[in-house]
Every structure is written in C-alpha cells, then in structure tokens.
Design a protein around this motif. Structure first.
Motif, PDB file in Angstrom:
ATOM      1  N   THR A  68       5.288  31.449 -17.404  1.00 49.43           N
ATOM      2  CA  THR A  68       4.553  31.138 -16.191  1.00 49.43           C
ATOM      3  C   THR A  68       4.483  29.629 -16.035  1.00 49.43           C
ATOM      4  O   THR A  68       4.421  28.888 -17.015  1.00 49.43           O
ATOM      5  N   SER A  69       4.514  29.165 -14.796  1.00 45.36           N
ATOM      6  CA  SER A  69       4.534  27.727 -14.542  1.00 45.36           C
ATOM      7  C   SER A  69       3.186  27.095 -14.860  1.00 45.36           C
ATOM      8  O   SER A  69       2.145  27.744 -14.841  1.00 45.36           O
ATOM      9  N   PRO A  96       6.861  23.334 -15.973  1.00 44.51           N
ATOM     10  CA  PRO A  96       6.533  22.565 -14.758  1.00 44.51           C
ATOM     11  C   PRO A  96       5.958  23.463 -13.666  1.00 44.51           C
ATOM     12  O   PRO A  96       6.168  24.673 -13.652  1.00 44.51           O
ATOM     13  N   THR A  97       5.236  22.851 -12.748  1.00 44.96           N
ATOM     14  CA  THR A  97       4.657  23.588 -11.622  1.00 44.96           C
ATOM     15  C   THR A  97       5.572  23.562 -10.400  1.00 44.96           C
ATOM     16  O   THR A  97       5.294  24.232  -9.403  1.00 44.96           O
ATOM     17  N   THR A 109      12.567  15.053   3.020  1.00 47.44           N
ATOM     18  CA  THR A 109      12.354  15.471   1.640  1.00 47.44           C
ATOM     19  C   THR A 109      11.158  16.408   1.576  1.00 47.44           C
ATOM     20  O   THR A 109      10.103  16.127   2.150  1.00 47.44           O
ATOM     21  N   TYR A 110      11.323  17.524   0.841  1.00 44.89           N
ATOM     22  CA  TYR A 110      10.303  18.567   0.774  1.00 44.89           C
ATOM     23  C   TYR A 110       9.789  18.721  -0.652  1.00 44.89           C
ATOM     24  O   TYR A 110      10.563  18.703  -1.613  1.00 44.89           O
ATOM     25  N   GLN A 111       8.490  18.904  -0.772  1.00 38.30           N
ATOM     26  CA  GLN A 111       7.882  19.238  -2.051  1.00 38.30           C
ATOM     27  C   GLN A 111       8.117  20.724  -2.346  1.00 38.30           C
ATOM     28  O   GLN A 111       8.350  21.519  -1.433  1.00 38.30           O
ATOM     29  N   THR A 112       8.042  21.096  -3.619  1.00 36.18           N
ATOM     30  CA  THR A 112       8.324  22.477  -4.015  1.00 36.18           C
ATOM     31  C   THR A 112       7.205  23.008  -4.917  1.00 36.18           C
ATOM     32  O   THR A 112       6.395  22.245  -5.429  1.00 36.18           O
ATOM     33  N   ILE A 113       7.225  24.318  -5.138  1.00 38.29           N
ATOM     34  CA  ILE A 113       6.220  24.946  -5.992  1.00 38.29           C
ATOM     35  C   ILE A 113       6.802  26.195  -6.640  1.00 38.29           C
ATOM     36  O   ILE A 113       7.474  26.991  -5.975  1.00 38.29           O
ATOM     37  N   TYR A 114       6.608  26.338  -7.960  1.00 36.89           N
ATOM     38  CA  TYR A 114       6.938  27.592  -8.630  1.00 36.89           C
ATOM     39  C   TYR A 114       5.836  28.605  -8.343  1.00 36.89           C
ATOM     40  O   TYR A 114       4.650  28.335  -8.543  1.00 36.89           O
ATOM     41  N   ILE A 115       6.242  29.774  -7.876  1.00 33.29           N
ATOM     42  CA  ILE A 115       5.328  30.911  -7.732  1.00 33.29           C
ATOM     43  C   ILE A 115       6.002  32.078  -8.439  1.00 33.29           C
ATOM     44  O   ILE A 115       6.950  32.664  -7.931  1.00 33.29           O
ATOM     45  N   GLY A 116       5.543  32.370  -9.650  1.00 38.52           N
ATOM     46  CA  GLY A 116       6.235  33.364 -10.464  1.00 38.52           C
ATOM     47  C   GLY A 116       7.623  32.882 -10.814  1.00 38.52           C
ATOM     48  O   GLY A 116       7.827  31.740 -11.246  1.00 38.52           O
TER      49      GLY A 116
END
Length: 347
Positions: A68-69, A96-97, A109-116
C-alpha cells in the motif's frame, strides 16, 4: 543453517518493490527454499507475506507486491535447509504516495496519486493536442455545430473562457478522448487516446477498481448504475463545491466541516459539462449550454456497451455516492450530447 543477507531494496512503487538478497552459505545440506518476507512490523518471518525464489546459492532478486502506498514496510531475506531457516537483517522502506508528475504535449504538468494499485492524475486534463502533436479542434457554444457526438473530436473551455482552464481543465467529446481507438472494458484499458505517452484512458472497470479500493465491496462486479456507495467526500477536494450542509458525506459539506475530505487523494473538483440537445427534426436544438460548474464533476471512461452507450462517472455537491451511468455516442434525435472532464491512469 544457511547464511543469507538482505542487500538492497529498489524499484519501489505504491504497490511493488524489488529486493536484492544473497545466500552466502547454503550450509551442509543444501537449500530447500529461499525468498523474502515482508510486513509492517520490524522482523517479518515466514508467518508473514513471503516469496519463493528457488534453491540456488548466490544473489537473487525477489519481487514483493500487494503493498500500500505511503506505508513503512520491513523486508528481510530467508533461506531454509534441512537444519532450519535463517534470516538476513531487515531493511525498512516507505512506499511513495505518487508516481511523480506527468507532462502533456502542451507543457502542462500534472500531479499524481497512488490509489491502491493504480496511479491516477489528480488534476483534470487540459491538453489541446495529442501526444504526437496532432491538434484537437476547439469547440464553442453553438446551436448548429461543435456537437460532441460520434467521431467529432472537440475540446471546450467552460463558458468559452480561458480563465477557467487552469482550475477546471478542459471538457472533451468522447471522440476526442478516444482519438480513433475502439472501446475497451479491460483492466487496464490499453487505450492511450488523449492521454500522454505512458498513460491511458480508464475503463469503467478501472473506475470500479478505484471505487472498491476507496470503499471496499460497493460494486465488485461493476454492474450497478446510479449512485453507489458513500465515498464522494473521500474523493473530493474540499473547495469549489457549492455548499450543502444537510449531508456530511457530500462534497458540498466542506463549507461546514472539511474533516474526512479527499482521503483518497483523487482531488475531484466540480468542472461541470458542455451539453447540446439534438432535436427530433434532425437538427441541434437551441439549448447548447455549459452547466453545473461548482455543482458537479463528470469524467469519461473508454467503455462502450453493446447498445452504443458510453459509461461515465460523476459526483454531485449534494450526494454522498459516485454516480455511474452512460450516454449515447452516435447521433440520434431527441438526445443530449456531452463533453466531460478526463483523468488518466499510468500504464
């Protein structure tokens, strides 16, 4: 017993990491099993998650998955012979998240996020070009043209205003999103479409995976339309939404209390939509409009059902669930046609 060392951990993502380990000495009876154990406690053992990496002596690389992140994990190598099992020293690492940033052809430029297991853009797409540099046609408010249906590739600025792009992104016809690709219900979809290289348009199944990670079990088979679950607040960025203080799980509740908002990191915003109604006489009706900004956010999937309906998701300021529904793709009379926002997923 054998001697084993845990050497290094590398290639860490939100869900997977690789561990290099070495069996220094197999002992007098030879190796029966080896691999890596991991957990969120300091000294993982075979009673925890572990890999099985064979019986060879020397250095090996083991892939551990299902992480899990944003979590601290401990990993250590093990080796077993007929005498017993030995472990290397544990090594800790933090997943990392996010998966970095991504930049489109226009330089946004776009920010990102781990979801699962997924890494999503946490901002709405705003490109006016495909990744190969091909231009997407700019649509605008009109009662006779720029109809977002069939093969018409258009993007729209909400209210035809450049000032809305930075905050809300752009709205796209489904054809613009797909860029000539066929529909996909796969997970992952395999459809790059309008997304930057290395990224793809989510299928309805991928949306469902996101939803079931944020709120486990709400619609495992992704076959329930309408409002589903109560995760809207967990997906919504606590700003921009019109106030609604009668439902503490709705995005509009943030004016009253921001606790529990955007715990997923998805950062959904109410970017509204473009809509035009195609009349029964075979021509656009005088009702083309932009609407629902700050009230609702809409996002395409790349999934088309057998009756030519495209699936999409939306959140409303006053409802706690995620709405899954569909809209007609090809031009027919007495039908609304839309342009919506886009989020991409990393391959």
């Amino acid at each position: 017993a054998p001697t084993v060392t845990t050497d290094t951990i590398f290639d860490i993502t939100g869900r997977v990491a690789k561990v290099k380990a070495t069996i220094v000495n197999p002992g007098s009876t030879g190796i029966i099993a080896s691999g890596v154990c991991w957990s969120t406690t300091a000294f993982p053992s075979l009673g925890n998650n572990h890999t099985a990496d064979g019986t060879s002596v020397g250095t090996f690389i083991s892939t551990i998955s299902g992480l899990t992140s944003g979590t601290v994990f401990y990993a250590r190598a093990y080796a077993t012979n007929s005498v017993g099992t030995s472990y290397g020293q544990p090594i800790s690492f933090t997943t990392p998240t996010h998966c970095g940033t991504v930049t489109d052809y226009d330089g946004n430029t776009y920010q990102t996020i781990y979801i699962g297991a997924q890494c999503w853009m946490k901002e709405n797409l705003k490109t006016t070009h495909y990744s190969n540099g091909a231009t997407i046609t700019q649509g605008q408010l009109s009662t006779s043209s720029y109809i977002p249906c069939g093969g018409q590739k258009y993007y729209y600025r909400y209210n035809d205003a450049d000032s809305n792009i930075a905050t809300y992104g752009l709205l796209y016809s489904w054809a613009a999103v797909m860029n000539g690709a066929g529909s996909s219900s796969n997970n992952p979809s395999g459809i790059q479409g309008i997304c930057p290289s290395g990224w793809h348009v989510p299928s309805s199944a991928e949306w469902c995976e996101l939803e079931n990670y944020v709120e486990p079990g709400i619609d495992v088979n992704c076959n329930s339309t309408g409002y589903r679950g109560s995760m809207a607040k967990k997906l919504a960025k606590p700003e921009l939404w019109t106030t609604y203080n009668q439902n503490s799980f709705a995005p509009g509740y943030w004016h009253t209390d921001t606790i529990g908002f955007n715990t997923s990191g998805f950062s959904a915003i109410p970017g509204g939509r473009y809509k035009i109604y195609y009349n029964s006489n075979g021509s656009p009706y005088n009702s083309a409009s932009y609407g629902n900004i700050n009230w609702e956010g809409y996002w395409w999937s790349c999934t088309l059902d057998n009756n030519d309906y495209v699936y999409y998701r939306y959140l409303s300021y006053s409802n706690s669930g995620v709405y899954m529904t569909y809209t007609k793709n090809f031009l027919t009379s007495r039908t609304d046609y839309y342009a919506f926002s886009v989020r991409c997923i990393k391959n």
